[in-house]
Design an enzyme around this catalytic site. Structure first.
Site, PDB file in Angstrom:
ATOM      1  N   GLN A  11       0.821  -1.214   0.000  1.00  0.00           N
ATOM      2  CA  GLN A  11       0.000   0.000   0.000  1.00  0.00           C
ATOM      3  C   GLN A  11       0.854   1.262   0.000  1.00  0.00           C
ATOM      4  OE1 GLN A  11      -4.079  -0.142   2.072  1.00  0.00           O
ATOM      5  NE2 GLN A  11      -2.729  -1.110   3.548  1.00  0.00           N
ATOM      6  N   TYR A  60       6.399  -7.106   8.045  1.00  0.00           N
ATOM      7  CA  TYR A  60       5.483  -8.209   8.329  1.00  0.00           C
ATOM      8  C   TYR A  60       4.299  -7.579   9.059  1.00  0.00           C
ATOM      9  CZ  TYR A  60       3.792 -12.750   9.975  1.00  0.00           C
ATOM     10  OH  TYR A  60       3.028 -13.866  10.214  1.00  0.00           O
ATOM     11  N   TYR A 124       3.637  -8.442  16.741  1.00  0.00           N
ATOM     12  CA  TYR A 124       3.829  -7.429  15.705  1.00  0.00           C
ATOM     13  C   TYR A 124       4.379  -6.135  16.307  1.00  0.00           C
ATOM     14  CZ  TYR A 124       2.552  -3.700  12.440  1.00  0.00           C
ATOM     15  OH  TYR A 124       2.571  -2.588  11.628  1.00  0.00           O
ATOM     16  N   TRP A 149      -3.433   2.822  11.068  1.00  0.00           N
ATOM     17  CA  TRP A 149      -4.697   2.612  10.366  1.00  0.00           C
ATOM     18  C   TRP A 149      -4.556   2.949   8.877  1.00  0.00           C
ATOM     19  CZ3 TRP A 149      -9.759   3.737  13.454  1.00  0.00           C
ATOM     20  CH2 TRP A 149      -9.647   3.246  14.770  1.00  0.00           C
TER      21      TRP A 149
END
Length: 295
Positions: A11, A60, A124, A149
C-alpha cells in the site's frame, strides 16, 4: 538522490514509488532481489545499489498471524532495519523507516508523543519496536515515521474489507471502543517526499535523526470509519446490502483476536509538523481522495 525502495507493491510502497520519482532514481528492491527475511541477501543487494537513501515501508504486517510466526516477524521487522542501518552507516546514507501505533498499549487516553513510553502488547508491535531500536543503534542517519490505520487505493485494507462485506451481508458488526486515525498511503508517501525534498535542498539540517509520528489529523473508531466508508460508497452510487444504520457497534471483548489491539492509538503529529513545516489534513479529507480511487 539514489533511492532504494523496499515493498513497492504494498500500500505505502506503491504510493512512495510515485511520490519519490521526482526526487531522483528510485531503485525497487522486490522480494526476488532482496528477501527481507534473508539478512545476507538484503545486505548484498543494498551494497550493490549503494543508495543515498533507503526507504523501507516493507514489513510483516499480519498482526494476528505474527503471534504464531514470531521469528519470521522478527526477521523482517527487526533484523532487516538493522541491516539497512548498518549498510547506510557505511555509505553515509539516510534510512527512512516506517513503524506503527502498535508500539504503544493504547492506555494513555490522549495522543501519544514520540517521547512517551512504548509498551507493545503483540508480537507485531514488539518486533516493530525492536526494529526501531535496532536501526537507531547502528549509528546511521535515520527517520522513523510511526503511522496508523493505513488505507491505500491498492492492496488489502479495512476500507476494502468493509465494502466487500457490505455487498455480501445484510448487517455488519464493527468494534467501536478502539480509537485511532485513519491515514492514507498517499498521505504517508507525500509527506515522506516533502521531507526528502527538504533534505535534498538543506542536507541534514532538514530534520534531525529520530522518530516522528505521521498520521492524518483527527480521530475516529473502527465503527465510525466503517460508517464513513459505506456512506461514501452509497453516495457514489454503489449497490450495497448494508447502510450505516445497519452497522452495529460492538466492543473489543465481543470480537476477540489472537493479537491485542491498542484501545487508543492516537498519535500527536506536532513534532513532524513543526520540523518539516507541514499541516496535516483531517483524516476524512485525505481518505475521501483514496476512496474515490477505490470506488
Amino acid at each position: 538522490m539514489r533511492i532504494a525502495l523496499t515493498g513497492a507493491t504494498g500500500q505505502v510502497g506503491f504510493e512512495l514509488r510515485r511520490a519519490l520519482a521526482p526526487l531522483g532514481e528510485v531503485i525497487v528492491l522486490d522480494r526476488a532481489q532482496a528477501d527481507l527475511s534473508d539478512a545476507t541477501a538484503l545486505k548484498a543487494a543494498l551494497r550493490a545499489i549503494a543508495p543515498s537513501v533507503i526507504v523501507n515501508p516493507a514489513a510483516y504486517t499480519a498482526v494476528d498471524k505474527a503471534e504464531s510466526e514470531p521469528e519470521l516477524a522478527k526477521a523482517i521487522n527487526a533484523t532487516a532495519p538493522a541491516v539497512m542501518g548498518e549498510v547506510a552507516a557505511a555509505l553515509g546514507a539516510l534510512v527512512v523507516h516506517y513503524s506503527t501505533d502498535y508500539v504503544f498499549d493504547g492506555a494513555l487516553a490522549k495522543p501519544y508523543q514520540e517521547t512517551d513510553t512504548t509498551h507493545p502488547q503483540s508480537v507485531y508491535g514488539q518486533t516493530k519496536w525492536a526494529g526501531e531500536q535496532a536501526l537507531a543503534a547502528t549509528g546511521a542517519d535515520y527517520w522513523i515515521f510511526r503511522t496508523a490505520w493505513v488505507i491505500g487505493a491498492r492492496g488489502h485494507n479495512f476500507a476494502r474489507t468493509m465494502l466487500r462485506l457490505a455487498a455480501e451481508r445484510d448487517s455488519l458488526q464493527v468494534v467501536s471502543d478502539q480509537v485511532g486515525t485513519p491515514t492514507t498511503a498517499a498521505l504517508i508517501a507525500d509527506v515522506t517526499a516533502q521531507a526528502l525534498h527538504q533534505r535534498l535542498q538543506q542536507g541534514a539540517a532538514a530534520g534531525p535523526n529520530g522518530v516522528y509520528h505521521l498520521t492524518a489529523a483527527g480521530h475516529t473508531s473502527w465503527h465510525g470509519l466503517a460508517c464513513h466508508v459505506i456512506t461514501k460508497a452509497l453516495a457514489a452510487g454503489h449497490t450495497l446490502k448494508v447502510t450505516p444504520d445497519q452497522i452495529a457497534a460492538i466492543t473489543t471483548a465481543q470480537f476477540p483476536t489472537p493479537a491485542p489491539r491498542p484501545a487508543d492509538s492516537r498519535l500527536s503529529t506536532t513534532k513532524l509538523e513543526n520540523t518539516f513545516g507541514l499541516t496535516l489534513p483531517d483524516w476524512r479529507v485525505a481518505l475521501d481522495h483514496t476512496l474515490e480511487q477505490i470506488l
